[in-house]
Scaffold this motif. Sequence first.
Motif, PDB file in Angstrom:
ATOM      1  N   GLU A  57       0.930  -1.285  -0.409  1.00  0.00           N
ATOM      2  CA  GLU A  57       0.186   0.048  -0.195  1.00  0.00           C
ATOM      3  C   GLU A  57       0.850   1.813   0.172  1.00  0.00           C
ATOM      4  OE1 GLU A  57      -3.059  -0.179   2.653  1.00  0.00           O
ATOM      5  OE2 GLU A  57      -4.059  -2.216   2.232  1.00  0.00           O
ATOM      6  N   SER A  58       2.662   1.186   0.386  1.00  0.00           N
ATOM      7  CA  SER A  58       3.218   2.291   0.546  1.00  0.00           C
ATOM      8  C   SER A  58       3.296   2.521  -1.088  1.00  0.00           C
ATOM      9  CB  SER A  58       4.186   2.188   1.371  1.00  0.00           C
ATOM     10  OG  SER A  58       4.919   1.136   1.021  1.00  0.00           O
ATOM     11  N   THR A  59       3.181   1.570  -2.557  1.00  0.00           N
ATOM     12  CA  THR A  59       3.964   2.112  -3.547  1.00  0.00           C
ATOM     13  C   THR A  59       2.642   1.502  -4.700  1.00  0.00           C
ATOM     14  OG1 THR A  59       4.007   0.080  -3.567  1.00  0.00           O
ATOM     15  CG2 THR A  59       6.001   1.788  -3.027  1.00  0.00           C
ATOM     16  N   GLY A  60       1.206   1.048  -4.010  1.00  0.00           N
ATOM     17  CA  GLY A  60       0.878   1.223  -4.607  1.00  0.00           C
ATOM     18  C   GLY A  60       1.046  -0.248  -5.792  1.00  0.00           C
ATOM     19  N   ARG A  61       1.760  -1.281  -5.850  1.00  0.00           N
ATOM     20  CA  ARG A  61       2.293  -1.934  -6.145  1.00  0.00           C
ATOM     21  C   ARG A  61       2.038  -3.462  -6.004  1.00  0.00           C
ATOM     22  NH1 ARG A  61       5.789  -0.933 -10.226  1.00  0.00           N
ATOM     23  NH2 ARG A  61       7.241   1.164  -9.691  1.00  0.00           N
ATOM     24  N   LEU A  62       1.564  -4.109  -6.894  1.00  0.00           N
ATOM     25  CA  LEU A  62       0.949  -5.278  -7.249  1.00  0.00           C
ATOM     26  C   LEU A  62       1.939  -6.074  -6.660  1.00  0.00           C
ATOM     27  CD1 LEU A  62      -1.914  -4.336  -7.998  1.00  0.00           C
ATOM     28  CD2 LEU A  62      -2.331  -6.676  -8.611  1.00  0.00           C
ATOM     29  N   PHE A  63       1.572  -7.861  -6.021  1.00  0.00           N
ATOM     30  CA  PHE A  63       2.790  -8.267  -6.496  1.00  0.00           C
ATOM     31  C   PHE A  63       2.545 -10.251  -6.551  1.00  0.00           C
ATOM     32  CE2 PHE A  63       3.570  -6.836  -2.098  1.00  0.00           C
ATOM     33  CZ  PHE A  63       2.722  -8.337  -1.591  1.00  0.00           C
ATOM     34  N   PHE A  64       3.289 -10.943  -6.423  1.00  0.00           N
ATOM     35  CA  PHE A  64       2.446 -12.557  -6.704  1.00  0.00           C
ATOM     36  C   PHE A  64       3.100 -13.546  -6.083  1.00  0.00           C
ATOM     37  CE2 PHE A  64       0.546  -9.954 -10.354  1.00  0.00           C
ATOM     38  CZ  PHE A  64      -0.608 -10.505 -10.384  1.00  0.00           C
ATOM     39  N   ASP A  65       4.127 -13.401  -5.898  1.00  0.00           N
ATOM     40  CA  ASP A  65       5.230 -14.141  -4.772  1.00  0.00           C
ATOM     41  C   ASP A  65       5.152 -13.532  -3.334  1.00  0.00           C
ATOM     42  OD1 ASP A  65       5.941 -11.241  -4.418  1.00  0.00           O
ATOM     43  OD2 ASP A  65       8.288 -11.790  -4.673  1.00  0.00           O
ATOM     44  N   LEU A  66       3.843 -14.421  -3.098  1.00  0.00           N
ATOM     45  CA  LEU A  66       3.417 -13.979  -1.765  1.00  0.00           C
ATOM     46  C   LEU A  66       3.744 -15.122  -0.089  1.00  0.00           C
ATOM     47  CD1 LEU A  66      -0.768 -15.594  -2.339  1.00  0.00           C
ATOM     48  CD2 LEU A  66       1.218 -12.599  -2.694  1.00  0.00           C
ATOM     49  N   GLU A  67       4.802 -16.167  -1.313  1.00  0.00           N
ATOM     50  CA  GLU A  67       5.446 -16.644  -0.171  1.00  0.00           C
ATOM     51  C   GLU A  67       7.000 -16.020   0.449  1.00  0.00           C
ATOM     52  OE1 GLU A  67       6.654 -17.192  -4.503  1.00  0.00           O
ATOM     53  OE2 GLU A  67       5.161 -17.480  -3.393  1.00  0.00           O
ATOM     54  N   ASN A  68       7.576 -14.717  -0.865  1.00  0.00           N
ATOM     55  CA  ASN A  68       7.923 -13.502  -0.298  1.00  0.00           C
ATOM     56  C   ASN A  68       7.982 -12.447   1.101  1.00  0.00           C
ATOM     57  OD1 ASN A  68      10.702 -15.965  -1.125  1.00  0.00           O
ATOM     58  ND2 ASN A  68       9.753 -14.651  -3.905  1.00  0.00           N
TER      59      ASN A  68
END
Length: 142
Positions: free
Chosen positions: A28-39
């Motif tokens: 939420e600080s950058t608004g970026r989505l990511f998919f590597d949830l385990e990291n």
Amino acid sequence: MTKTKFKNAQVFTGNGEQFEQIDFGVDESTGRLFFDLENHSFDAEKGLSGHFVMPGLINCHTHVVLDPFFKIGGLSTVSSKEAEAVRGTFIALDNIQKSLKHGVTYLRDCGSSFDIDLKLSQLEKKVIYLLRESLVLVQHLS
């Protein structure tokens, strides 16, 4: 930095024509989505079962001062005799807010009476500049 995990969303990825059920995270600080949830570790988790996620929409030709449904001021053309700067600005801001609610995240205004589109853009830049300068001053005084 707050990170939220979203589960079971129907996501439009652009790979084909169908939505895919995917879990993803948002910083939420950058608004970026990511998919590597385990990291990542998360501060919150939200279920999106039955909800759809897609990229922002682009409206590449709009006239933000027009009132297409004649509900505010009845302006049907940019050069309408009823056009005035205050009414046009109110209609423009209302139309921009409606666009955001419908998923438009970028629009290109193609002409407004009284150059309202240009003046709003200049005002936005000036406000952002003043906010940055104020932040620098506060940091300097701290």
